[in-house]
Design a protein around this motif. Structure first.
Motif, PDB file in Angstrom:
ATOM      1  N   ALA A   1     -31.499  14.225  -7.218  1.00  0.00           N
ATOM      2  CA  ALA A   1     -30.365  14.672  -8.032  1.00  0.00           C
ATOM      3  C   ALA A   1     -30.234  16.193  -7.995  1.00  0.00           C
ATOM      4  N   ALA A   2     -31.354  16.892  -8.054  1.00  0.00           N
ATOM      5  CA  ALA A   2     -31.326  18.353  -7.991  1.00  0.00           C
ATOM      6  C   ALA A   2     -30.821  18.820  -6.630  1.00  0.00           C
ATOM      7  N   LEU A   3     -31.261  18.162  -5.577  1.00  0.00           N
ATOM      8  CA  LEU A   3     -30.831  18.525  -4.226  1.00  0.00           C
ATOM      9  C   LEU A   3     -29.333  18.313  -4.039  1.00  0.00           C
ATOM     10  N   VAL A   4     -28.840  17.163  -4.453  1.00  0.00           N
ATOM     11  CA  VAL A   4     -27.414  16.872  -4.315  1.00  0.00           C
ATOM     12  C   VAL A   4     -26.595  17.869  -5.138  1.00  0.00           C
ATOM     13  N   GLY A   5     -27.042  18.142  -6.356  1.00  0.00           N
ATOM     14  CA  GLY A   5     -26.340  19.121  -7.195  1.00  0.00           C
ATOM     15  C   GLY A   5     -26.331  20.511  -6.584  1.00  0.00           C
ATOM     16  N   LYS A   6     -27.459  20.915  -6.023  1.00  0.00           N
ATOM     17  CA  LYS A   6     -27.541  22.236  -5.394  1.00  0.00           C
ATOM     18  C   LYS A   6     -26.639  22.316  -4.159  1.00  0.00           C
ATOM     19  N   LEU A   7     -26.661  21.264  -3.344  1.00  0.00           N
ATOM     20  CA  LEU A   7     -25.791  21.248  -2.157  1.00  0.00           C
ATOM     21  C   LEU A   7     -24.325  21.328  -2.550  1.00  0.00           C
ATOM     22  N   ARG A   8     -23.954  20.672  -3.647  1.00  0.00           N
ATOM     23  CA  ARG A   8     -22.567  20.739  -4.120  1.00  0.00           C
ATOM     24  C   ARG A   8     -22.242  22.141  -4.605  1.00  0.00           C
ATOM     25  N   SER A   9     -23.156  22.742  -5.363  1.00  0.00           N
ATOM     26  CA  SER A   9     -22.881  24.079  -5.909  1.00  0.00           C
ATOM     27  C   SER A   9     -22.783  25.134  -4.810  1.00  0.00           C
ATOM     28  N   LEU A  10     -23.426  24.887  -3.676  1.00  0.00           N
ATOM     29  CA  LEU A  10     -23.347  25.799  -2.536  1.00  0.00           C
ATOM     30  C   LEU A  10     -22.168  25.468  -1.624  1.00  0.00           C
ATOM     31  N   ASP A  11     -21.342  24.502  -2.025  1.00  0.00           N
ATOM     32  CA  ASP A  11     -20.200  24.035  -1.241  1.00  0.00           C
ATOM     33  C   ASP A  11     -20.600  23.463   0.118  1.00  0.00           C
ATOM     34  N   VAL A  12     -21.840  22.979   0.218  1.00  0.00           N
ATOM     35  CA  VAL A  12     -22.272  22.267   1.419  1.00  0.00           C
ATOM     36  C   VAL A  12     -21.696  20.855   1.384  1.00  0.00           C
ATOM     37  N   LEU A  13     -21.631  20.292   0.185  1.00  0.00           N
ATOM     38  CA  LEU A  13     -21.028  18.973  -0.015  1.00  0.00           C
ATOM     39  C   LEU A  13     -19.695  19.129  -0.733  1.00  0.00           C
ATOM     40  N   SER A  14     -18.679  18.469  -0.225  1.00  0.00           N
ATOM     41  CA  SER A  14     -17.370  18.449  -0.884  1.00  0.00           C
ATOM     42  C   SER A  14     -17.374  17.370  -1.972  1.00  0.00           C
ATOM     43  N   ASP A  15     -16.298  17.322  -2.737  1.00  0.00           N
ATOM     44  CA  ASP A  15     -16.164  16.247  -3.724  1.00  0.00           C
ATOM     45  C   ASP A  15     -16.196  14.886  -3.028  1.00  0.00           C
ATOM     46  N   ARG A  16     -15.546  14.795  -1.866  1.00  0.00           N
ATOM     47  CA  ARG A  16     -15.554  13.540  -1.095  1.00  0.00           C
ATOM     48  C   ARG A  16     -16.974  13.176  -0.663  1.00  0.00           C
TER      49      ARG A  16
ATOM     50  N   ARG B   1     -15.104  14.447  -9.290  1.00  0.00           N
ATOM     51  CA  ARG B   1     -13.642  14.574  -9.239  1.00  0.00           C
ATOM     52  C   ARG B   1     -13.056  13.535  -8.276  1.00  0.00           C
ATOM     53  N   PRO B   2     -11.919  12.963  -8.653  1.00  0.00           N
ATOM     54  CA  PRO B   2     -11.277  11.967  -7.767  1.00  0.00           C
ATOM     55  C   PRO B   2     -10.987  12.564  -6.408  1.00  0.00           C
ATOM     56  N   GLN B   3     -10.990  11.666  -5.415  1.00  0.00           N
ATOM     57  CA  GLN B   3     -10.673  12.140  -4.069  1.00  0.00           C
ATOM     58  C   GLN B   3      -9.193  12.479  -3.968  1.00  0.00           C
ATOM     59  N   ASP B   4      -8.871  13.304  -2.998  1.00  0.00           N
ATOM     60  CA  ASP B   4      -7.477  13.764  -2.820  1.00  0.00           C
ATOM     61  C   ASP B   4      -6.548  12.619  -2.476  1.00  0.00           C
TER      62      ASP B   4
ATOM     63  N   GLU C   1     -22.608   4.225 -11.189  1.00  0.00           N
ATOM     64  CA  GLU C   1     -21.169   4.138 -11.465  1.00  0.00           C
ATOM     65  C   GLU C   1     -20.739   5.242 -12.430  1.00  0.00           C
ATOM     66  N   GLU C   2     -21.581   5.585 -13.387  1.00  0.00           N
ATOM     67  CA  GLU C   2     -21.274   6.680 -14.309  1.00  0.00           C
ATOM     68  C   GLU C   2     -21.208   8.010 -13.549  1.00  0.00           C
ATOM     69  N   GLN C   3     -22.123   8.209 -12.616  1.00  0.00           N
ATOM     70  CA  GLN C   3     -22.089   9.424 -11.796  1.00  0.00           C
ATOM     71  C   GLN C   3     -20.792   9.483 -10.991  1.00  0.00           C
ATOM     72  N   LEU C   4     -20.370   8.348 -10.463  1.00  0.00           N
ATOM     73  CA  LEU C   4     -19.107   8.300  -9.713  1.00  0.00           C
ATOM     74  C   LEU C   4     -17.928   8.698 -10.587  1.00  0.00           C
ATOM     75  N   ARG C   5     -17.943   8.276 -11.842  1.00  0.00           N
ATOM     76  CA  ARG C   5     -16.842   8.642 -12.750  1.00  0.00           C
ATOM     77  C   ARG C   5     -16.821  10.148 -13.023  1.00  0.00           C
ATOM     78  N   ASN C   6     -17.981  10.799 -12.893  1.00  0.00           N
ATOM     79  CA  ASN C   6     -18.078  12.232 -13.164  1.00  0.00           C
ATOM     80  C   ASN C   6     -17.709  13.100 -11.973  1.00  0.00           C
TER      81      ASN C   6
END
Length: 86
Positions: free
Chosen positions: A24-39, A83-86, A76-81
């Motif tokens: 969870a920390a890794l995924v969050g960090k990758l998102r905050s660094l814009d390595v992972l998009s919302d998609r 942002r919706p895909q474009d 599923e709760e994480q998925l709801r959190n």
């Protein structure tokens, strides 16, 4: 259940928590660094949900069903959190 069995169960549970927390920390960090998009984030959680469902399908029905159900609800709760895909 013996004290030895309880210790083993506690160690297994702790190991699972460590793995989940690090991931969870890794995924969050990758998102905050814009390595992972919302998609990408949605894909990660959707793939995790699929893996849980496949693992449950391979098991015989029994007491672990509640564990799989809880795991699915958390994902599923994480998925709801996310942002919706474009």
């Amino acid at each position: 259940m013996s004290d030895d069995d309880n210790t083993k169960t506690d160690m297994i549970a702790a190991s699972g928590l460590v793995s989940a927390a690090v991931l969870a920390a890794l995924v969050g960090k990758l998102r905050s660094l814009d390595v992972l998009s919302d998609r990408d984030m949605r894909d990660v959680y959707e793939d995790a949900l699929l893996l849980i469902e496949e693992q449950q399908a391979a098991e015989l029905p029994g007491p672990v069903d509640a564990i799989y159900e809880t795991a699915r609800q958390i994902i599923e709760e994480q998925l709801r959190n996310v942002r919706p895909q474009d």
